[in-house]
Every structure is written in structure tokens, then in C-alpha cells.
Design an enzyme around this catalytic site. Sequence first.
Site, short mmCIF file in Angstrom:
data_model
loop_
_atom_site.label_atom_id
_atom_site.label_comp_id
_atom_site.label_asym_id
_atom_site.label_seq_id
_atom_site.Cartn_x
_atom_site.Cartn_y
_atom_site.Cartn_z
N LYS A 163 66.45 43.76 -37.85
CA LYS A 163 66.92 43.54 -36.47
C LYS A 163 68.05 44.51 -36.21
O LYS A 163 68.77 44.89 -37.13
CB LYS A 163 67.44 42.11 -36.29
CG LYS A 163 67.44 41.64 -34.86
CD LYS A 163 66.07 41.11 -34.47
CE LYS A 163 65.97 40.73 -33.03
NZ LYS A 163 64.74 39.95 -32.78
N ASP A 201 64.03 43.00 -27.56
CA ASP A 201 64.56 41.63 -27.72
C ASP A 201 65.42 41.43 -26.46
O ASP A 201 65.23 42.14 -25.45
CB ASP A 201 65.36 41.48 -29.02
CG ASP A 201 65.65 40.02 -29.37
OD1 ASP A 201 64.75 39.33 -29.86
OD2 ASP A 201 66.78 39.54 -29.12
P1 NDP Z 1 65.22 38.93 -21.98
O1 NDP Z 1 66.42 39.78 -22.04
O2 NDP Z 1 63.99 39.44 -21.35
O3 NDP Z 1 65.56 37.52 -21.32
C1 NDP Z 1 66.56 36.72 -21.84
C2 NDP Z 1 66.72 35.51 -20.93
O4 NDP Z 1 67.58 34.57 -21.56
C3 NDP Z 1 67.39 35.86 -19.61
O5 NDP Z 1 66.97 34.96 -18.64
C4 NDP Z 1 68.86 35.68 -19.95
O6 NDP Z 1 69.67 35.41 -18.82
C5 NDP Z 1 68.81 34.47 -20.84
N1 NDP Z 1 69.93 34.51 -21.79
C6 NDP Z 1 70.19 35.47 -22.69
N2 NDP Z 1 71.31 35.20 -23.37
C7 NDP Z 1 71.75 34.04 -22.86
C8 NDP Z 1 72.88 33.23 -23.15
N3 NDP Z 1 73.77 33.59 -24.09
N4 NDP Z 1 73.02 32.07 -22.47
C9 NDP Z 1 72.13 31.71 -21.52
N5 NDP Z 1 71.05 32.45 -21.19
C10 NDP Z 1 70.88 33.59 -21.86
O7 NDP Z 1 64.92 38.54 -23.52
P2 NDP Z 1 63.60 37.97 -24.18
O8 NDP Z 1 62.85 37.14 -23.20
O9 NDP Z 1 62.91 39.10 -24.85
O10 NDP Z 1 64.19 37.04 -25.35
C11 NDP Z 1 64.46 35.66 -25.18
C12 NDP Z 1 64.48 34.99 -26.54
O11 NDP Z 1 63.21 35.16 -27.17
C13 NDP Z 1 65.50 35.54 -27.53
O12 NDP Z 1 65.96 34.48 -28.36
C14 NDP Z 1 64.68 36.51 -28.37
O13 NDP Z 1 65.25 36.73 -29.64
C15 NDP Z 1 63.38 35.74 -28.48
N6 NDP Z 1 62.19 36.51 -28.80
C16 NDP Z 1 61.82 37.61 -28.08
C17 NDP Z 1 60.67 38.28 -28.40
C18 NDP Z 1 60.18 39.43 -27.60
O14 NDP Z 1 59.09 39.91 -27.89
N7 NDP Z 1 60.87 39.89 -26.57
C19 NDP Z 1 59.85 37.89 -29.56
C20 NDP Z 1 60.28 36.67 -30.19
C21 NDP Z 1 61.42 36.04 -29.83
P3 NDP Z 1 70.53 36.59 -18.13
O15 NDP Z 1 69.55 37.36 -17.33
O16 NDP Z 1 71.54 35.87 -17.34
O17 NDP Z 1 71.13 37.39 -19.25
O1 2IT Z 2 62.24 38.22 -32.42
C1 2IT Z 2 61.20 38.90 -32.40
O2 2IT Z 2 60.20 38.59 -33.07
C2 2IT Z 2 61.16 40.07 -31.52
N1 2IT Z 2 62.13 40.32 -30.80
C3 2IT Z 2 59.98 41.00 -31.55
C4 2IT Z 2 60.08 41.95 -32.69
C5 2IT Z 2 59.03 43.04 -32.72
O3 2IT Z 2 59.17 43.89 -33.60
O4 2IT Z 2 58.11 43.05 -31.90
#
Ligand code: NDP
Ligand code: 2IT
Length: 445
Positions: A124, A164
Site C-alpha cells: 500500500k 484507493d
Molecule cells: P473514494 O475516494 O472514491 O471515496 C471515499 C468516500 O469515503 C468519499 O465519499 C469520502 O468522502 C469518504 N471518506 C473518506 N475518508 C473519510 C473519512 N475519514 N470520514 C468520512 N468519510 C470519508 O475512495 P474509495 O471508494 O476507493 O474507497 C473507499 C473505501 O474502500 C476505503 O476504505 C478503501 O480503502 C476501500 N477499498 C477501495 C477499493 C478500490 O478499488 N477503490 C478496493 C477495496 C477497498 P469525501 O468525499 O468527503 O472525502
Molecule cells: O484496498 C484495496 O484492495 C484497493 N484499494 C485496491 C488495490 C488494487 O491493487 O487494486
Amino acid sequence: MKATEFLADLSRRFPNEPEYLQAVEEVVTSIEEVYNAHPEFERYNLIERLCIPDRIFTFRVSWVDDSGKVQNNMGYRIQHSNAIGPYKGGIRFHSSVNQSILKFLAFEQTFKNSLTTLAMGGAKGGSDFSPRGKSDMEVMRFCQAFIAELWRQIGPDTDVPAGDIGVGGREVGYMFGMYKKMAREFSGTFTGKGREFGGSLIRPEATGYGNVYFLLNMLATRGLSLEGKRVAISGSGNVATYTAEKLLQLGAKVVSMSDSNGTIYIPDGLTEEQLAYIFKLKNIYRGRIREAAEEFGFDYYDGERPWLRVKCDIAMPSATQNEIDGDDARALLAGGCIAVSEGANMPSTPEAIKEFQKARILYAPGKAANAGGVSVSGLEMAQNSQKLSWSAEEVDERLRDIMKEIHHQCELFGREDDGYINYVKGANVAGFMKVARAIMAQGIL
Ligand code: NDP
Ligand code: 2IT
């Protein structure tokens, strides 16, 4: 190994890393029994080699903002384990990013990637840079400065980053472009790329869709379907929006979404048009979820997360770590929640997990439920190596199969005497055994 002694020692060595210690504790306590059934693991001190990352890169990222001011952020890449494949995991850009958060994410990623059935190690990276409120050119300059330092440490068979929080298609595009220039190669070094330059179809959708596929597998163990279920989602980013999209396709009701400023509540469920508006609002205009409440007259809870007030059958936290605490969990249970499937990484605190498991509801930890994203990243790597691209149908079909297999592994290793499936134990034990065997086979490195 005595889990308590190992954890006490780790806390002494890394006292300022609470998220890392939290993630390690959850895994180590649930694998203690299988670990101790293999005396050779203890003889070669496998547990420390598994929990402490292989290496950490830390660097300063200097860049110039639109007003001509020089800004400095911190950059990190944690290469946790390459026992079963190249280092693999996302990059997070958020003001809260620090070494503890990235260490927990890289540790979790190692087990998650092991579960996917694909050959990927765990990593990461990220920065305390926040893209929010920055212009496209500022984001581009930051991404270029970040990669000007990191490019030496990554590569298609070395370490493959992706998105992420705060890192989506725009950021991956800028980072990939800079990597290509510095390394003088066009390769699959990033996943989540634009589809014109090697990105896989369905990668943007994969984490959210995969979580819904996992949920369907969980519901099936109790003879339940999604039709008409009220689902509370947190977040409104990549994972949240594609979770909502798949839920609507399958006849469920999405009753909440949120961002870091507040929550919208839609008791009758979002329509597809309203979801399309939110998608545009967040991805194109980069606005706030409050604006959707203003546009459609939804209830809006300023500064609140969904869990205390929103009534739901199913919760799919898709924002960030530790966003569901013990009180939130009790409120969800009191409101009739029967399943929690985690889109975010470690969104439930240990106290919340205990509540869910005590109540015997379906509870899937992120490393199982959100593994669809990195799985399709693995499929993107495979397509890039072949210099081919597969159809959306083919990738989606493989994603469904992988989520089914992850569910199967959780069931196999997590079923308790009373028949309850402990998905935490199942995911941890299944993920651990594969990595442990690989580490043992490769000698002391
Ligand atoms: P994005 O940046 O696309 O979206 C994040 C969302 O969560 C936004 O709505 C954001 O609000 C909100 N958010 C972020 N931090 C906080 C916080 N500290 N408190 C409250 N709300 C918060 O990220 P992703 O959708 O990609 O990721 C969301 C989660 O999913 C994370 O935990 C990530 O690690 C996990 N994840 C992502 C993957 C991926 O493929 N993208 C794969 C697996 C897991 P705001 O706009 O206000 O910041
Ligand atoms: O938390 C996760 O699994 C991710 N943000 C996606 C990682 C990836 O390499 O696609």
C-alpha cells in the site's frame, strides 16, 4: 506462539501505530490455533516475518501550486509481502494518511490478495496530499512529483499500485504517464488505468459489484435474497457508487450515502436517476453529498455517519476505517440489521465486530467482501501481460466466480460448531495458510 505475548511485543516496538496494531491483533488472534498446530512455523519465527513489512519507502514530495507556492507532502510505499506474487495494492491520497494507516492497509492487502486465488503479494502507498479542492493541474503536478521519487521501486513484476481513497482514474492516469516516461517502458505497472491504455473493463465497478456478489453468497446461506432489502451505504466514492448501482440492478433499496461532511437518508430508496446525479456530482463536479439532499429534498444529517439514525436490513460501509463503533453496531442491530458486508478496509472497530458476531448476523470483513477490486486488478495484470483485453462479460463472470470462491474459503475455515460462519476467522485462516506455506518454502529472506 502466544498471541498476547507477540502483540505486547509488537506494541512495544511500534507504539505510535494504532491502526497497524489493530489489524495485526485481529488476524493473529484468529490464526493462533492453526499457527500452533504447525510447530515449524514457530521454529522459523514465521509470525514476525508475516506481520512486519518487508520494507517501507518514505519520501518528501515537493510540488508547486497554482499560486506559485511550493508545497511539501509526505509520500510512502509499504511493500509488505511478495511471497505469493509481486507487491500489489492501492495508493491513498488523504490528509489523514500516515505510516500506521498504510501499514495496516498493506498488512490487510497481503491476506486479501491471498484469498483472491491470484498471484499477488501485498502493498500500500500514499500521501497526506488531499486532491479535494485542488485543480486538475495541481493534482497532475503532485502525481508527477510523487512518481518522480517512487518510480524506481515499482514495475510490472515488482510492485503494481492502483487506486484507493482520493486516487481514481484521473490520478492513476497521471501517475502511469509519469512512470512510463521515467522508466521508458509501457507496461502494466498500474492497474485501474483508462481503458484506452490497458485498463480492464469492470475495474472501476469491481469493488462495489464484488461486494454485492459476496453479499449474495452470504444471504444464500440463510435462504435470503436481496429483493426489497433496505441497504445503508456510507461514502459516495468509487466503492459506494458502484455498490449502489449493482444493488439497484438487483432490486434492493439504497437508503443512505454519505461523505466526510454528512449523510443523506432516503427511506424509500434512491432511484437510478438520483444515483446518476450523485455519480456526476462526486466524479465530475467534485461536490458534496449535501448538494444531492438540496437537489432532491432528501433528509440530510450534517456531520453524521449513517449508522445511528438510518434504519436498514443490511449495512455496506464503504468510506473509511473505524467508521462503525460499538454504539453504531448496537444501533444497527436494534434497527433490525441482519448483514454487514464491508466495502471499506477495517470500517468496523473490534467492539463493533464483537457485537455483530455475538448477535450471529452475517458479517463479512473487508478483506473478503471488498476483494473484488484487487481481483480485477489481478485480471488487468493478466490482460496486460498477454497484451489482450477481455470483454466486460468475461471479466464480470470471473469476478463472480472469484467472490464465490472467497466465500467458499471463508465457509470452509470459519464454520463454528453451532453452524455459524465466522467470516473473520475463515478469511484470516485461509489467507494466512497460503502466504505462510509460501514463506516457509522460500527460506529465510
Ligand atoms: P473514494 O475516494 O472514491 O471515496 C471515499 C468516500 O469515503 C468519499 O465519499 C469520502 O468522502 C469518504 N471518506 C473518506 N475518508 C473519510 C473519512 N475519514 N470520514 C468520512 N468519510 C470519508 O475512495 P474509495 O471508494 O476507493 O474507497 C473507499 C473505501 O474502500 C476505503 O476504505 C478503501 O480503502 C476501500 N477499498 C477501495 C477499493 C478500490 O478499488 N477503490 C478496493 C477495496 C477497498 P469525501 O468525499 O468527503 O472525502
Ligand atoms: O484496498 C484495496 O484492495 C484497493 N484499494 C485496491 C488495490 C488494487 O491493487 O487494486
